[in-house]
Enzyme design. Structure first.
Site, PDB file in Angstrom:
ATOM      1  N   LYS A 283       0.856  -1.187   0.000  1.00 22.82           N
ATOM      2  CA  LYS A 283       0.000   0.000   0.000  1.00 22.82           C
ATOM      3  C   LYS A 283       0.895   1.241   0.000  1.00 22.82           C
ATOM      4  O   LYS A 283       1.835   1.324   0.784  1.00 22.82           O
ATOM      5  CB  LYS A 283      -0.891  -0.035   1.261  1.00 22.82           C
ATOM      6  CG  LYS A 283      -2.127   0.818   1.187  1.00 22.82           C
ATOM      7  CD  LYS A 283      -3.153   0.384   2.223  1.00 22.82           C
ATOM      8  CE  LYS A 283      -4.400   1.244   2.141  1.00 22.82           C
ATOM      9  NZ  LYS A 283      -5.510   0.723   2.924  1.00 22.82           N
ATOM     10  N   GLU A 360     -19.692  -5.038   9.853  1.00 22.32           N
ATOM     11  CA  GLU A 360     -20.660  -4.279  10.642  1.00 22.32           C
ATOM     12  C   GLU A 360     -21.730  -5.179  11.247  1.00 22.32           C
ATOM     13  O   GLU A 360     -22.200  -4.956  12.369  1.00 22.32           O
ATOM     14  CB  GLU A 360     -21.314  -3.193   9.783  1.00 22.32           C
ATOM     15  CG  GLU A 360     -20.398  -2.009   9.451  1.00 22.32           C
ATOM     16  CD  GLU A 360     -19.395  -2.277   8.344  1.00 22.32           C
ATOM     17  OE1 GLU A 360     -19.466  -3.359   7.719  1.00 22.32           O
ATOM     18  OE2 GLU A 360     -18.529  -1.426   8.102  1.00 22.32           O
ATOM     19  N   ARG A 388     -25.886  -1.728   6.689  1.00 22.11           N
ATOM     20  CA  ARG A 388     -25.527  -3.134   6.598  1.00 22.11           C
ATOM     21  C   ARG A 388     -26.125  -3.962   7.734  1.00 22.11           C
ATOM     22  O   ARG A 388     -26.398  -5.143   7.582  1.00 22.11           O
ATOM     23  CB  ARG A 388     -23.995  -3.259   6.744  1.00 22.11           C
ATOM     24  CG  ARG A 388     -23.230  -3.156   5.492  1.00 22.11           C
ATOM     25  CD  ARG A 388     -23.358  -4.440   4.722  1.00 22.11           C
ATOM     26  NE  ARG A 388     -22.986  -4.237   3.353  1.00 22.11           N
ATOM     27  CZ  ARG A 388     -21.760  -4.343   2.905  1.00 22.11           C
ATOM     28  NH1 ARG A 388     -20.792  -4.664   3.713  1.00 22.11           N
ATOM     29  NH2 ARG A 388     -21.506  -4.137   1.640  1.00 22.11           N
TER      30      ARG A 388
HETATM   31  C1  TPP Z   1     -19.128  -1.802   4.637  1.00 18.63           C
HETATM   32  C2  TPP Z   1     -17.961  -0.873   4.715  1.00 18.63           C
HETATM   33  N1  TPP Z   1     -17.383  -0.590   5.904  1.00 18.63           N
HETATM   34  C3  TPP Z   1     -16.335   0.261   5.975  1.00 18.63           C
HETATM   35  C4  TPP Z   1     -15.840   0.846   4.846  1.00 18.63           C
HETATM   36  C5  TPP Z   1     -14.719   1.877   4.955  1.00 18.63           C
HETATM   37  N2  TPP Z   1     -13.503   1.430   4.235  1.00 18.63           N
HETATM   38  C6  TPP Z   1     -13.195   1.886   3.007  1.00 18.63           C
HETATM   39  S1  TPP Z   1     -11.800   1.231   2.406  1.00 18.63           S
HETATM   40  C7  TPP Z   1     -11.547   0.335   3.819  1.00 18.63           C
HETATM   41  C8  TPP Z   1     -10.347  -0.534   3.954  1.00 18.63           C
HETATM   42  C9  TPP Z   1     -10.269  -1.475   2.797  1.00 18.63           C
HETATM   43  O1  TPP Z   1      -9.185  -2.328   2.946  1.00 18.63           O
HETATM   44  P1  TPP Z   1      -8.807  -3.301   1.766  1.00 18.63           P
HETATM   45  O2  TPP Z   1     -10.017  -3.939   1.210  1.00 18.63           O
HETATM   46  O3  TPP Z   1      -7.733  -4.189   2.249  1.00 18.63           O
HETATM   47  O4  TPP Z   1      -8.261  -2.335   0.628  1.00 18.63           O
HETATM   48  P2  TPP Z   1      -6.921  -1.440   0.634  1.00 18.63           P
HETATM   49  O5  TPP Z   1      -7.370  -0.045   0.905  1.00 18.63           O
HETATM   50  O6  TPP Z   1      -5.982  -1.944   1.682  1.00 18.63           O
HETATM   51  O7  TPP Z   1      -6.377  -1.591  -0.734  1.00 18.63           O
HETATM   52  C10 TPP Z   1     -12.575   0.556   4.735  1.00 18.63           C
HETATM   53  C11 TPP Z   1     -12.671  -0.036   6.079  1.00 18.63           C
HETATM   54  C12 TPP Z   1     -16.473   0.541   3.623  1.00 18.63           C
HETATM   55  N3  TPP Z   1     -16.079   1.097   2.476  1.00 18.63           N
HETATM   56  N4  TPP Z   1     -17.505  -0.313   3.579  1.00 18.63           N
END
Ligand code: TPP
Length: 637
Positions: A283, A360, A388
């Site tokens: 990342k 969630e 959710r």
């Molecule tokens: C249901 C839900 N909860 C929380 C989020 C907030 N959120 C956006 S990106 C993220 C982290 C995503 O991590 P990952 O899938 O590993 O992708 P990366 O950013 O590391 O590439 C979160 C918690 C969301 N988008 N959807």
């Protein structure tokens, strides 16, 4: 002209040499950094998928093949490779490119919903549909992060995909070890174990190089051993669960080795059934500030943490104070400890905070369990993500009258993240939940006050909702009315024309509206209900003493606070008319919070004009005209 500027669509990528691809990746990174530091946006995630996205577009034939990005926050590189370099500078600005895939922007974009963990289900459906419709040569590709893979929906999808043996579906697990913070949980530990454990690859190398050199029997032995590779894998990695589920697993491979990713994707495409390709990426790669950022690898710029002066920070500070006083109060976050302001509580009480991953639904029912065992959980979550867990809130928490407090950050218009991020639903869906109490603080002092009142409730769930951004100034009550605060009475020379009840910070906007209306000779009583459910019955009595009731809320108009007030008046046979102002029940696109509120008519000017007109319609003679108002220096608009 840069190489990137020459890329008008994915087909332009296909003839590039490896050197050109390396140059292109560099140009993409430069543009990502330059743009997002100016416009704001998701930087770390996109820097990590540059090579991966190039490889996807070289191997597959979008839009014929379908690419689904989970969450969609990492789709900027995809935007750049699908003809949007020229507009990229408008990212997340009103009228400009959205921060997620957008069907209006491009035929290459499919899924706009930025709520995580859905991509595998979309992909499952797409692949099944293409098969049924007689288009079996199309491939569906889902890109899902290790964070999004912690969400329950992803596992429901995997269970189904495993059974759909001939689906042409490729799941790319983009494993960087991070969500906002390092991804947590058993799955994360499992992925990490695969990533760091070299034994499996060494054994295969040994088999390949040593055994296959043994004359005559070498190749068959290698073949046999390769055939029982799964068995070996089980010995060395007892939890290799994807293959146990019946899904072809390939990897882990270096997601920054573009050529390697292309080769693996090519094999996966030709396999003809579901394949899970596990790629390891970093990342923030290519930007030292992101790579070295120990909080979230610059998941977002500006950082999503709870900055001083924000609603999130005020909540976070008060949680620490409550935590010190009450050992039964625990906190739950769904992968967002820092953005929701819980980081300080986590530091102060590490044993009393649970980060459950992007889960969630689990967060809420697990809170129910904690409450059943005598604790008071505070579930801190962005308003939009509580959608959710509606059933869990209704049936698992409320039905059992459990004391769980939901703290809903980003309630109301959020701004540049657009339709799927506006927290405009909770104020309505929580109204449906029997026994639920909803608090909407108007300022910092009220956040603390209402949070304390909420955690004192021991016979059912409570919500405390507040918006994104900085908290405004504090306003003290001039009187109280039941549990409500009266913020303004009409001036002595004015009649009690309008009773204006503004939920949360909208009560402060109500004061500005009252100033404007006073110029027109309209007297306004401004009330902050503090609790928008249940609506205090004293409001019905107050309504009788006015000629018009107005409600204002930063939530969808349907079924929210305004409708609850209208129902209260009907139930009490109060026939004073009610005007309910809120967000139109539509999917509102991105812009700044002020721009979106302005377009929705939630500004003092718009409200004052509409209320003036409403009062004038009822009693034209009583309202001074706009010209008089203007000469007094306070125009209606
Ligand atoms: C249901 C839900 N909860 C929380 C989020 C907030 N959120 C956006 S990106 C993220 C982290 C995503 O991590 P990952 O899938 O590993 O992708 P990366 O950013 O590391 O590439 C979160 C918690 C969301 N988008 N959807």
């Amino acid at each position: 002209m840069t190489l990137l500027e020459c890329i008008k669509g994915p087909e332009d990528l296909k003839g590039l040499s490896q050197d050109q691809l390396t140059r292109l990746a560099g140009e993409i990174r430069d543009l990502l950094i330059e743009t997002t530091t100016r416009t704001s946006g998701h930087l770390g995630p996109n820097l990590g998928v540059v090579e991966l996205t190039i490889a996807i577009h070289r191997v597959f034939d979008s839009p014929r093949d379908k690419i689904v990005f989970d969450t969609g926050h990492q789709a900027y590189v995809h935007k750049l490779l699908t003809g949007r370099v020229g507009q990229f500078g408008t990212l997340r600005q009103r009228g400009g490119l959205t921060g997620y895939p957008s069907r209006a922007e491009s035929e290459h974009d499919l899924v706009e919903n930025s709520h995580a963990s859905t991509s595998l289900s979309y992909a499952d459906g797409l692949a099944k549909a293409y098969k049924l419709r007689g288009e079996p040569d199309r491939t569906v590709v889902a890109v899902i992060g290790d964070g999004a893979l912690t969400g329950g929906m992803a596992w429901e999808a995997l269970n189904n995909i495993a059974a759909a043996k001939d689906s042409r579906l490729i799941m790319i697990v983009n494993d960087n070890g991070w969500s906002y913070q390092p991804t947590i949980g058993g799955l994360a530990e499992h992925l990490a174990a695969i990533r760091v454990n070299p034994r499996y690859e060494h054994v295969l190398d040994y088999i390949k190089t040593t055994l296959s050199r043994t004359p005559l029997v070498g190749a068959p032995i290698y073949g046999t051993l390769h055939g029982i590779k799964k068995g070996i894998k089980d010995v060395l990695q007892p939890q290799v669960m994807f293959e146990d589920l019946g899904i072809k697993y390939v990897g882990p491979i270096d997601g920054h080795d573009e050529r390697l990713v292309e080769t693996a994707l090519g094999h996966a495409r030709d396999f003809g059934g579901p394949v899970l390709l596990h790629v390891i990426t970093k990342k923030g790669l290519g930007y030292a500030e992101a790579e070295q950022n120990t909080v979230d690898c610059l998941h977002q710029v500006p950082a999503a943490g709870a900055a001083p002066g924000t609603w999130s920070r005020v909540f976070g500070d008060e949680m620490v104070a409550i935590g010190a006083r009450r050992s039964d109060v625990v906190a739950i976050s769904a992968a967002m400890l820092h953005p929701t302001g819980l980081a300080q509580f986590a530091a102060a009480f590490p044993d009393r905070v649970y980060d459950v991953g992007i889960a969630e639904q689990h967060a809420v029912t697990s809170a129910a369990g904690l409450a059943m065992a005598g604790l008071h959980p505070v579930v801190a979550i962005y308003s939009t993500f509580l959608n959710r867990a509606f059933d869990q809130t209704l049936m698992d928490v409320a039905l059992h009258q459990l004391p769980v407090t939901f703290v809903l950050d980003r309630a109301g218009v959020t701004g540049p993240d657009g339709a799927s991020h506006h927290g405009m639903w909770d104020g309505s869906i929580m109204q449906l939940v029997p026994g639920m109490k909803i608090a909407a603080p108007r300022d910092a002092r009220r956040v603390a006050e209402l949070l304390n009142e909420a955690v004192e409730v021991s016979d059912g769930p409570t919500v405390v909702r507040f918006p994104k951004g900085k908290v405004g100034g504090e306003v003290e009550a001039v009187a109280t009315l039941g549990v409500m605060d009266v913020l303004r009475e009409p001036a002595e020379d004015l009649a009690a024309d309008v009773l204006l009840a503004g939920a949360g910070p909208m009560a402060l906007m109500g004061l500005e509206v009252a100033d404007r209306l006073a110029v027109h000779g309209i007297g306004v009583t401004v009330v902050d209900p503090r609790w928008t459910k249940p609506v205090d019955e004293a409001l019905a009595g107050a309504a009788r003493r006015h000629r018009l009731v107005v409600t204002v809320e930063d939530n969808g108009r349907v079924g929210g606070f305004g409708d609850a007030v209208a129902r209260l008046l009907r139930d009490h046979d109060v026939d004073v008319p009610v005007k309910t102002f809120g967000l139109p029940q539509e999917f509102l696109s991105h812009g700044t919070r002020d721009e979106v509120l302005e377009e929705a008519g939630l500004t003092p000017q718009h409200l004052a004009r509409q209320i003036t007109e409403a009062v004038a319609r009822r009693s034209p003679g009583d309202v001074r005209d706009t010209a008089t108002a203007a000469t007094e220096g306070q125009p209606v608009e």
